[in-house]
Design a protein around this motif. Structure first.
Motif, PDB file in Angstrom:
ATOM      1  N   THR A 179     -42.346 -42.724  12.565  1.00  0.00           N
ATOM      2  CA  THR A 179     -43.482 -42.634  11.643  1.00  0.00           C
ATOM      3  C   THR A 179     -43.994 -41.199  11.724  1.00  0.00           C
ATOM      4  O   THR A 179     -43.363 -40.356  12.376  1.00  0.00           O
ATOM      5  N   ASP A 180     -45.137 -40.941  11.115  1.00  0.00           N
ATOM      6  CA  ASP A 180     -45.652 -39.573  11.203  1.00  0.00           C
ATOM      7  C   ASP A 180     -46.453 -39.332  12.480  1.00  0.00           C
ATOM      8  O   ASP A 180     -47.129 -38.309  12.595  1.00  0.00           O
ATOM      9  N   LEU A 181     -46.392 -40.256  13.410  1.00  0.00           N
ATOM     10  CA  LEU A 181     -47.010 -40.009  14.720  1.00  0.00           C
ATOM     11  C   LEU A 181     -45.945 -39.398  15.627  1.00  0.00           C
ATOM     12  O   LEU A 181     -44.880 -39.988  15.832  1.00  0.00           O
ATOM     13  N   GLU A 182     -46.250 -38.225  16.142  1.00  0.00           N
ATOM     14  CA  GLU A 182     -45.234 -37.541  16.948  1.00  0.00           C
ATOM     15  C   GLU A 182     -45.210 -38.057  18.374  1.00  0.00           C
ATOM     16  O   GLU A 182     -46.213 -38.547  18.886  1.00  0.00           O
ATOM     17  N   GLY A 183     -44.044 -37.944  18.994  1.00  0.00           N
ATOM     18  CA  GLY A 183     -43.925 -38.217  20.433  1.00  0.00           C
ATOM     19  C   GLY A 183     -43.885 -39.690  20.794  1.00  0.00           C
ATOM     20  O   GLY A 183     -44.078 -40.046  21.953  1.00  0.00           O
ATOM     21  N   THR A 184     -43.627 -40.555  19.828  1.00  0.00           N
ATOM     22  CA  THR A 184     -43.558 -41.985  20.159  1.00  0.00           C
ATOM     23  C   THR A 184     -42.181 -42.316  20.718  1.00  0.00           C
ATOM     24  O   THR A 184     -41.208 -41.611  20.466  1.00  0.00           O
ATOM     25  N   GLN A 185     -42.123 -43.401  21.479  1.00  0.00           N
ATOM     26  CA  GLN A 185     -40.801 -43.821  21.955  1.00  0.00           C
ATOM     27  C   GLN A 185     -40.335 -45.051  21.186  1.00  0.00           C
ATOM     28  O   GLN A 185     -41.144 -45.821  20.644  1.00  0.00           O
ATOM     29  N   LEU A 186     -39.038 -45.214  21.158  1.00  0.00           N
ATOM     30  CA  LEU A 186     -38.453 -46.350  20.451  1.00  0.00           C
ATOM     31  C   LEU A 186     -38.845 -47.657  21.137  1.00  0.00           C
ATOM     32  O   LEU A 186     -38.771 -47.769  22.357  1.00  0.00           O
ATOM     33  N   VAL A 187     -39.276 -48.610  20.332  1.00  0.00           N
ATOM     34  CA  VAL A 187     -39.525 -49.964  20.857  1.00  0.00           C
ATOM     35  C   VAL A 187     -38.497 -50.852  20.157  1.00  0.00           C
ATOM     36  O   VAL A 187     -38.716 -51.357  19.052  1.00  0.00           O
ATOM     37  N   PHE A 188     -37.363 -50.996  20.791  1.00  0.00           N
ATOM     38  CA  PHE A 188     -36.211 -51.608  20.135  1.00  0.00           C
ATOM     39  C   PHE A 188     -36.361 -53.114  19.974  1.00  0.00           C
ATOM     40  O   PHE A 188     -36.103 -53.689  18.920  1.00  0.00           O
ATOM     41  N   GLY A 189     -36.762 -53.764  21.054  1.00  0.00           N
ATOM     42  CA  GLY A 189     -36.831 -55.229  21.052  1.00  0.00           C
ATOM     43  C   GLY A 189     -36.498 -55.692  22.455  1.00  0.00           C
ATOM     44  O   GLY A 189     -35.941 -54.941  23.251  1.00  0.00           O
ATOM     45  N   VAL A 190     -36.849 -56.925  22.759  1.00  0.00           N
ATOM     46  CA  VAL A 190     -36.657 -57.398  24.122  1.00  0.00           C
ATOM     47  C   VAL A 190     -36.364 -58.893  24.107  1.00  0.00           C
ATOM     48  O   VAL A 190     -36.786 -59.611  23.212  1.00  0.00           O
ATOM     49  N   GLY A 191     -35.618 -59.325  25.115  1.00  0.00           N
ATOM     50  CA  GLY A 191     -35.418 -60.766  25.270  1.00  0.00           C
ATOM     51  C   GLY A 191     -33.968 -61.153  25.407  1.00  0.00           C
ATOM     52  O   GLY A 191     -33.101 -60.327  25.698  1.00  0.00           O
ATOM     53  N   ASN A 192     -33.748 -62.425  25.169  1.00  0.00           N
ATOM     54  CA  ASN A 192     -32.438 -63.030  25.334  1.00  0.00           C
ATOM     55  C   ASN A 192     -31.541 -62.646  24.144  1.00  0.00           C
ATOM     56  O   ASN A 192     -31.846 -63.012  23.012  1.00  0.00           O
TER      57      ASN A 192
END
Ligand code: URA
Length: 288
Positions: free
Chosen positions: A119-132
């Motif tokens: 997005t246009d927010l700099e320096g964010t990390q990827l939040v891919f997904g979690v779980g089984n």
């Protein structure tokens, strides 16, 4: 067996704890049969997402992230990815590689490199997904918030804690299901994802869904439901029933846990939805 040696105060404390837990899960309730659960907030009109619509006593469906006081730019429009928007023939185009990913790890690695997900927010990390990765139930929210960005995991803030409780109430453990968002990066000030951000991110999520192949998808909140169903409808219209999703999956929409934190009266319809979800999951032989 009741313990006759217990002090009345202990019994009252237990009762209070019980009621508080019930209220947290199911919302406020009344013993007055005439005081029905509010329907006003569930009517499509009252779910107007335009800024300031609460001035005429309607309850707007809140924005879907946790610290969203600044959200006044709810999108009304539906969501239709444009055919041919992504150039699938160019091997230097990140979209070309999506369908070549044959595992979540490969897709995760591609997402790490994909600036189109930002997005246009700099320096964010990827939040891919979690779980089984073999989950039969996938839960899809809107976008990471501050805490999710910090930890790199979806639904770990206050809304996430409520989501865990909701899952627990229908006998799911968080680790049994798979949790992801429409956006994989945090938007600035927790604003709603823009249509173009949703459009850029969706092909990655669709591949993720196809790699997991859940039996059921639970879309939490209007942004997730509208994006996945490609419908410009209120959540009231979309929730409470299963929708066909791309001919392969069944999708149920319900309120976002962050919305429930601000509007506990929506807990009741949510409770109905998730019970429906659990029933269907069992019917379909969902595991575990
Ligand atoms: N809200 C979302 O929609 N997703 C998260 O991961 C956290 C809050």
């Amino acid at each position: 067996m009741a313990d006759s040696n217990r002090y009345p105060k202990d019994i009252i404390d237990d009762a209070i704890n019980f009621i508080e837990k019930e209220r947290e899960l199911y919302g406020d309730f009344s013993v007055n049969p005439k005081s029905k659960e509010s329907t006003q907030d569930e009517s499509p009109a009252s779910q107007s997402t335009s800024a300031g619509s609460s001035s005429n006593n309607t309850v707007t469906e809140p924005s879907l992230q946790e610290t969203s006081s600044s959200k006044n730019n709810q999108q009304e429009e539906g969501f239709t990815p444009q055919e041919g928007l992504f150039n699938k023939d160019e091997s230097n185009d990140v979209y070309y590689h999506i369908d070549k990913c044959n595992s979540l790890d490969e897709l995760n690695a591609l997402c790490q490199k994909a600036d189109v997900l930002r997005t246009d927010l700099e320096g964010t990390q990827l939040v891919f997904g979690v779980g089984n990765p073999d989950a039969d139930l996938m839960i899809i929210g809107e976008a990471p918030g501050a805490e999710e960005d910090k930890q790199g995991e979806p639904f770990v803030g206050k809304a996430g804690q409520l989501l865990n409780k909701i899952l627990d109430a229908i006998n799911f453990k968080r680790e049994d299901v798979y949790i992801a968002n429409i956006l994989k990066h945090r938007p600035p000030n927790n604003r709603n994802p823009k249509p173009e951000e949703r459009e850029r991110s969706l092909p990655f999520l669709l591949r993720q869904i196809d790699l997991i192949e859940p039996k059921l998808i639970l879309a939490v909140g209007k942004v997730a439901a509208q994006t996945l169903l490609d419908k410009n409808l209120s959540l009231t219209k979309m929730r409470g029933q299963f929708h066909d999703f791309r001919g392969k999956y069944e999708l149920l929409a319900t309120y976002h846990p962050a919305a429930l934190l601000r509007h506990p009266k929506w807990k009741r319809p949510t409770w109905k939805d998730v019970q429906l979800l659990r029933e269907r999951y069992d019917e379909l032989g969902g595991q575990p």
